[in-house]
Design a protein around this motif. Structure first.
Motif, PDB file in Angstrom:
ATOM      1  N   UNK A   3       9.821  -6.127 -42.425  1.00 45.60           N
ATOM      2  CA  UNK A   3      10.558  -7.383 -42.352  1.00 45.60           C
ATOM      3  C   UNK A   3      10.281  -8.050 -41.012  1.00 45.60           C
ATOM      4  N   UNK A   4      10.537  -9.351 -40.939  1.00 51.13           N
ATOM      5  CA  UNK A   4      10.476 -10.066 -39.665  1.00 51.13           C
ATOM      6  C   UNK A   4      11.349 -11.298 -39.744  1.00 51.13           C
ATOM      7  N   UNK A   5      11.796 -11.771 -38.586  1.00 51.91           N
ATOM      8  CA  UNK A   5      12.567 -12.999 -38.486  1.00 51.91           C
ATOM      9  C   UNK A   5      11.607 -14.136 -38.155  1.00 51.91           C
ATOM     10  N   UNK A   6      11.486 -15.087 -39.063  1.00 51.79           N
ATOM     11  CA  UNK A   6      10.614 -16.244 -38.862  1.00 51.79           C
ATOM     12  C   UNK A   6      11.435 -17.526 -38.910  1.00 51.79           C
ATOM     13  N   UNK A   7      10.897 -18.568 -38.287  1.00 51.72           N
ATOM     14  CA  UNK A   7      11.564 -19.867 -38.262  1.00 51.72           C
ATOM     15  C   UNK A   7      10.634 -20.959 -38.769  1.00 51.72           C
ATOM     16  N   UNK A   8      11.216 -21.953 -39.420  1.00 52.04           N
ATOM     17  CA  UNK A   8      10.439 -23.078 -39.920  1.00 52.04           C
ATOM     18  C   UNK A   8      11.094 -23.661 -41.160  1.00 52.04           C
TER      19      UNK A   8
END
Length: 630
Positions: free
Chosen positions: A389-394
């Motif tokens: 998992x990862x925390x991404x923004x956009x």
């Protein structure tokens, strides 16, 4: 004389040839420049700009639009489009054999053909009656403003449900049995890791065969099996449909199926034509929703027509607004199309993200507000290739929240049309920013529960205590969501109440099933908890055993015969051993007389019974003689 007269003639011929060649080059140069600068509306502005920096032998990727753009995207319509395109494709194939054309790609969702052509071929195309316009087959991307944090391991995750999923209220929808079952969402992106535990199947049961990803096409590398060499498509897919099998519940609609079209390469870029073909493939393969987290700052008529035809075919295009904020008028194409459901990004405090593109949009002499809605798009936790998992923004991360919510709406309302779904998303959003729809938030941050159930409440309650001795007074607390205005309680003994948080006294022992119906103007919802309240009297301890005597080693089965519904037990077997089972078995290895004690308890109290010399164990060495137990 003859020789003298020939020399000037040869010079004259040579000079004439030079002049002719020079004129030919000038004419060619003029024609090429004229094509690049042609005000003829058959050539788009972006293509004209591209031609100005293109050599005579270079092949330029273009999309060639045919005049007939009103043909519906049906089986009969597709056959008609193929017939309309036949002569044009024959021309392109002929030029391809001369190495003047490559990569011919017919399209049916719009009446168009994509190809890479030389400027000379392009000039010929503009003269054809079966060519309406030609635009640049531009490069589209997932958006370079997106950021990602350090990857999160499933085993160390600090949250069981991704914050965005909670923020929009999706769990309340699942509690009503709505998870997106039977709805297919198309992800047009960088691909997908279909082996991720959250994306490999529908029920997370390895003994069943029910894949989540049921369709795949690769317009980049033509691979036959799903993969994701970037990660963006897997992250988007997890927010739409992740089941949480690997540690974090990332999916808004975990019951959905996915079909995935890879149109962006490992760098996150791809041709407009492939994006359009991905949309066409999605419609052909029975998607109800297309989730597209990509775009371009340059408007495309071809993509606008695609969006309109997708909607006409009954499919909802959910599109990222873009990451070019906070400046106004920065909505990317195809999010700039009026019929797109265009999505902006908010953070966990419901504040618009600084990068989220803003409206308004002006197209075809019409100005309108965009985005349409907003959704969580800052530090969004979702799936990555390889099981992590990862925390991404956009706005790419906000878009799948809306796609998943649209799937929940369609499960509850399977015949709803795209325009109605979009309207429902807007009408039920949490209004943020300026009152009403605005160019930052659109109509507001989506609310999944209200979007699915139209604001109807979800009944829920707690009670304290839930068990005790008669008479028992219980305080009930309404925890319903959706702002109910009326309540009806049924306490399980025939009595009812309409108070929001009633207190009720149970005067008889028993197990009681409690029901709460919560109501508002949108409707009502009921929750039932079976045997939720347990009213007891103080128990009376009693027991038996078999056998009660015999030779060592002796195995004895003890049976509880207590009254009053005890809930806990403590046995003492007389040899130092104890048990907390209801009906234990104990083995005696030494001769002796043993005292047995049983203590039983419930919410009303406890009771103890002892039986001295109840178990008698003998030995073969001294028959008839018993040793006193210590």
């Amino acid at each position: 004389m003859e020789k003298k007269s020939q020399k000037p003639l040869r010079n004259t011929v040579s000079e004439l040839l030079c002049v002719i060649c020079t004129l030919f080059l000038l004419v060619s140069l003029f024609s090429f420049n004229a094509l690049a600068e042609d005000s003829n509306d058959k050539i788009s502005a972006s293509l004209s700009s591209k031609l100005a920096e293109t050599s005579a032998t270079e092949k330029v990727p273009v999309i060639i639009m045919l005049p007939d753009q009103q043909i519906s995207f049906t089986a009969a319509g597709k056959e008609k489009i193929e017939s309309k395109q036949k002569d044009l494709i024959t021309f392109l194939e002929t030029e391809k054999s001369k190495n003047n054309v490559k990569d011919i790609k017919p399209m049916s969702i719009i009446n168009a053909v994509a190809a890479s052509v030389t400027p000379d071929v392009l000039a010929s195309l503009t003269e054809r009656s079966d060519v309406s316009t030609v635009e640049l087959d531009a490069i589209y991307s997932i958006g370079q403003s997106e950021t990602s944090s350090v990857e999160t391991e499933a085993s160390t995750a600090q949250e069981s449900t991704a914050w965005g999923v909670d923020k929009i209220g999706a769990p309340a929808v699942w509690q009503q049995g709505i998870t997106g079952k039977g709805i297919t969402v198309a992800v047009v992106d960088t691909g997908v890791d279909a082996t991720h535990p959250d994306l490999d199947d529908l029920d997370d049961n390895p003994s069943t065969t029910d894949p989540k990803v049921i369709g795949w096409v690769d317009y980049v590398n033509s691979e036959s099996s799903p993969y994701d060499d970037h990660g963006h498509g897997t992250h988007v897919s997890g927010t739409i449909s992740g089941t949480g099998a690997n540690g974090i519940q990332t999916g808004v609609a975990p019951g959905t199926n996915l079909i995935v079209a890879k149109v962006f390469d490992a760098s996150g870029s791809g041709y407009l034509s492939d994006c359009i073909l991905g949309f066409e493939w999605a419609v052909t393969n029975n998607a109800r929703i297309i989730s597209f987290s990509g775009g371009s700052s340059v408007h495309s008529t071809a993509f606008a027509d695609t969006i309109n035809n997708v909607v006409a075919a009954g499919v909802i295009p959910v599109v990222a607004a873009g990451n070019s904020g906070p400046a106004s008028s920065t909505i990317n194409c195809p999010g700039d199309e009026l019929n797109s459901c265009t999505v902006g990004a908010t953070d966990s405090s419901d504040v618009i993200a600084y990068f989220s593109s803003r409206g308004p949009v002006t197209l075809d002499d019409q100005t309108y507000i965009k985005p349409d809605v907003s959704a969580p798009g800052v530090d969004v936790t979702s799936t990555l290739p390889g099981g992590g998992y990862a925390d991404w923004s956009g706005t790419s991360m906000a878009t799948p929240h809306v796609s998943g919510t649209a799937a929940l709406i369609l499960e509850e309302n399977p015949t709803m049309k795209p325009a109605a779904v979009k309207e429902k998303l807007e009408d039920t959003s949490v209004d943020l920013g300026s009152s009403g729809k605005d160019n930052n938030y659109g109509s507001g941050r989506i609310n999944a529960y209200d979007a699915v159930f139209g604001g109807m409440p979800v009944a829920s309650f707690t009670a304290k205590p839930t068990s005790g001795k008669v008479p028992l007074t219980v305080a009930f607390t309404d925890t319903s969501t959706g702002t109910p205005t009326k309540w009806k309680w049924t306490f399980g003994d025939g009595k009812t109440s309409t108070a929001q948080n009633p207190k009720y006294k149970y005067s008889k022992i028993g197990n009681y099933t409690v029901t709460l119906t919560a109501t508002n103007t949108a409707g009502s919802n009921t929750v039932t908890k079976t045997d939720y309240i347990v009213v007891v009297s103080k128990p009376t301890a009693s027991f038996s055993a078999s056998p009660t005597s015999g030779k060592a080693t002796l195995t004895v089965k003890f049976t509880d015969k207590s009254s009053g519904n005890p809930t806990s037990y403590k046995w003492s077997f007389g040899d130092g051993a104890i048990s907390r089972e209801k009906n234990p078995t104990h083995q005696y290895s030494q001769a002796g007389n043993y005292k047995i004690t049983l203590t039983v308890s419930n919410a009303a109290g406890s009771s103890t019974i002892s039986k001295t010399n109840f178990i008698k164990v003998t030995t073969n060495t001294r028959p008839g003689i018993y040793a006193e137990s210590q």
